[in-house]
Design an enzyme around this catalytic site. Structure first.
Site, short mmCIF file in Angstrom:
data_model
loop_
_atom_site.label_atom_id
_atom_site.label_comp_id
_atom_site.label_asym_id
_atom_site.label_seq_id
_atom_site.Cartn_x
_atom_site.Cartn_y
_atom_site.Cartn_z
N ARG A 84 0.70 -1.28 0.02
CA ARG A 84 0.23 -0.04 -0.04
C ARG A 84 0.85 1.24 -0.12
O ARG A 84 0.55 2.47 -0.54
CB ARG A 84 -0.93 -0.16 1.39
CG ARG A 84 -2.01 -0.98 0.89
CD ARG A 84 -2.90 -1.15 1.89
NE ARG A 84 -4.24 -1.86 1.80
CZ ARG A 84 -5.15 -2.24 2.34
NH1 ARG A 84 -4.90 -2.37 3.70
NH2 ARG A 84 -6.29 -3.02 1.85
N LYS A 253 -21.25 -16.50 1.09
CA LYS A 253 -22.62 -16.42 1.16
C LYS A 253 -23.23 -15.76 0.06
O LYS A 253 -22.69 -14.80 -0.41
CB LYS A 253 -23.00 -15.93 2.38
CG LYS A 253 -22.47 -16.68 3.57
CD LYS A 253 -23.26 -15.87 4.98
CE LYS A 253 -22.39 -16.28 6.17
NZ LYS A 253 -21.29 -15.43 6.93
N GLY A 410 -9.93 -8.64 -1.73
CA GLY A 410 -9.98 -9.81 -0.96
C GLY A 410 -9.55 -11.18 -1.07
O GLY A 410 -8.27 -11.13 -1.52
N GLY A 433 -13.85 -4.21 0.03
CA GLY A 433 -15.35 -3.96 0.15
C GLY A 433 -15.52 -2.83 -0.66
O GLY A 433 -16.69 -2.85 -1.53
P1 AMP Z 1 -16.30 -14.44 1.02
O1 AMP Z 1 -15.71 -13.67 2.27
O2 AMP Z 1 -17.65 -14.58 0.92
O3 AMP Z 1 -15.59 -13.94 -0.04
O4 AMP Z 1 -16.00 -16.01 1.31
C1 AMP Z 1 -14.55 -16.53 1.62
C2 AMP Z 1 -14.55 -17.69 2.06
O5 AMP Z 1 -15.45 -18.31 1.54
C3 AMP Z 1 -13.36 -18.46 2.28
O6 AMP Z 1 -12.88 -18.33 3.61
C4 AMP Z 1 -13.45 -19.86 1.85
O7 AMP Z 1 -13.15 -20.84 2.82
C5 AMP Z 1 -15.20 -19.89 1.96
N1 AMP Z 1 -15.78 -20.92 1.07
C6 AMP Z 1 -15.59 -21.05 -0.29
N2 AMP Z 1 -16.37 -21.95 -0.60
C7 AMP Z 1 -16.90 -22.79 0.27
C8 AMP Z 1 -17.91 -23.59 0.38
N3 AMP Z 1 -17.99 -24.48 -0.56
N4 AMP Z 1 -18.20 -24.11 1.74
C9 AMP Z 1 -17.97 -23.20 2.76
N5 AMP Z 1 -17.09 -22.03 2.72
C10 AMP Z 1 -16.63 -21.81 1.41
#
Ligand code: AMP
Length: 454
Positions: A84, A253, A410, A433
């Site tokens: 950064r 999610k 991210g 974000g």
């Molecule tokens: P996000 O912060 O929404 O981008 O999610 C990232 C996280 O999603 C990572 O820590 C992954 O381990 C988790 N992730 C990805 N695929 C899966 C899955 N099939 N089941 C549970 N967690 C998951």
């Protein structure tokens, strides 16, 4: 009339490799041409046409306040990743070169328990001074603005650099106290430059409030080179992509990415879904997903998105096979026994933790056929080497294509860095974000606050 071509040139792969003036030209032309044709939402369209640091005039002796993103990781007071700081240099160097008095500010960390030496910007001042090859005067006062800052600024010569203390030491920047803080920050300078993309989705004093006070006294508010690069790639590539445009969304999610899914469906030709969020879509199609991560409250939403894709004639790709395990690994990078099954044959007591090899191939083919690709979110539990294969396959596909490739910060950014592919993509966003909000089509307060180009 020049229309920006989003081909991945060697320059585009280098941080700061595209000349900011050219970027702005692209932005200007693309924004006006496509804006008129497609009638982009006004607030969003305005974000693509902002004054940059190149629009600041007669800088010699002028005091310019620059909001940087110096939120660097620290371990025992030592900076463990200087990305950064390096990213902030082009704007700072430009201002120094023009003889401006450069006053820098930034936040660092969350500062949950009030001002403390562990979250002081002191180590940044030292590293920045090394990088610039010149003194950086650090104002260590926890009040950030006030007597100590005034004194340091009054003593500045042309081309000098002052770094203020961590802005979060003044408390929540969006509170009422923020108004007072905005005025005090603006009182230090003639013009203001925002180069903190990672904070631009927050209406904070040092990001947005200060701009009103600078305008009130006739000063100019502009965006820095780093910010301009983000606006250019995330804004223009999504609004005016060279087609086919493929968007890839993963992560845990669905609920976290509702608006991103909906907005990208309207812009892209193919939307690829992977990661945990895919199972809510699969369940909405009537498939059994065992113990996989599912958000039952979003089943209707997923159906709606699949209908929307149909109506718009867009492809929406979901996993055709899935890597499953009996339980989520604990610890996350611990041993795990897996098998691959068709996505419509996940047993009741198993959960999907990565896309399978056929899906990885399918998604790789879609990337190969694209001219613009945007990626946000891992395809599986990539923290575990056994469950990282899908994410690695997508990362590789992005690294190998000649298309314009944009990583929305991210986890996907971390994956690209870890795999050593960072210099093989067109742009990796510095703000997780903020980049998601950009992809949602939201107006970012820190970008919107800059003056429009005349
Ligand atoms: P996000 O912060 O929404 O981008 O999610 C990232 C996280 O999603 C990572 O820590 C992954 O381990 C988790 N992730 C990805 N695929 C899966 C899955 N099939 N089941 C549970 N967690 C998951």
């Amino acid at each position: 009339m020049e229309i920006c071509c989003w081909r991945k040139t060697r320059a585009a792969r280098r941080p700061g490799g595209i000349s900011p003036t050219r970027l702005m030209k692209c932005t200007e032309n693309a924004g006006s041409i496509f804006g008129h044709i497609f009638g982009l939402r006004k607030g969003y369209k305005d974000m693509l046409n902002k004054k940059t640091v190149d629009d600041l005039k007669d800088l010699k002796g002028k005091k310019v306040l620059v909001r940087c993103d110096f939120n660097v990781p620290l371990k025992n007071g030592v900076i463990t990743d200087e990305t950064r700081i390096v990213a902030a240099l082009p704007t700072i160097q430009k201002l120094i070169g023009e003889g401006a008095k450069v006053i820098l500010c930034s936040h660092l960390g969350k500062v949950k328990n009030g001002p403390n030496e562990g979250e002081s910007l002191a180590p940044v001042a030292v590293r920045l001074s090394e990088k610039l090859g010149k003194d950086v005067v650090f104002v260590s006062d926890y009040n950030v603005t006030g007597e100590a800052a005034d004194k340091a600024v009054a003593a500045m010569g042309d081309g000098d650099v002052v770094l203020l203390q961590n802005t979060r030491f003044r408390g929540k920047e969006e509170t009422k106290n923020g108004e007072e803080f905005s005025k005090e920050l603006a009182a230090l300078a003639d013009d203001y430059v925002c180069d903190a993309f990672g904070s631009s989705h927050r209406a904070h004093a040092s990001v947005e409030g200060v701009t009103k006070c600078i305008s009130a006294k006739g000063g100019v508010n502009a965006v820095g080179y780093l910010m301009q690069k983000e606006i250019d790639f995330l804004g223009n590539a999504v609004e005016n992509p060279v087609r086919p445009f493929v968007a890839i969304l993963g992560g845990a999610k669905v609920a976290d990415k509702l608006n991103v899914i909906s907005n990208l469906l309207e812009k892209c030709d193919t939307l690829i879904i992977g990661g945990g969020m895919a199972f809510t879509f699969l369940k909405a199609q009537g498939k059994g997903v065992g113990d996989s991560l599912v958000d039952d409250s979003k089943l209707d939403y997923c159906k709606e998105m699949m209908d929307k894709a149909n109506k718009l004639g867009k492809k929406l790709l979901l996993p055709i096979d899935t890597t499953i395990a009996a339980a989520f690994p604990d610890p996350i990078d611990g041993p795990v026994e897996v098998q691959v099954v068709s996505s419509d044959a996940i047993p009741d007591n198993m959960q999907g933790l990565d896309i399978g090899p056929k899906t990885a191939e399918l998604y790789g083919e879609a990337v190969k056929s694209a001219k613009t690709v945007v990626w946000n979110g891992p395809m599986g539990v990539f923290e575990n080497p056994v469950l990282a294969k899908g994410t690695i396959a997508v990362a590789k596909a992005l690294a190998e294509t000649e298309a314009t490739t944009i990583i929305g910060g991210g986890d996907s950014a971390a994956a690209m860095n870890q795999l050593g592919f960072a210099d093989k993509v067109s742009h990796i966003s510095t703000g997780g974000g903020a980049s998601l909000e950009f992809l949602e089509g939201k107006v970012l307060p820190g970008v919107a606050a800059a003056d429009d180009k005349e």
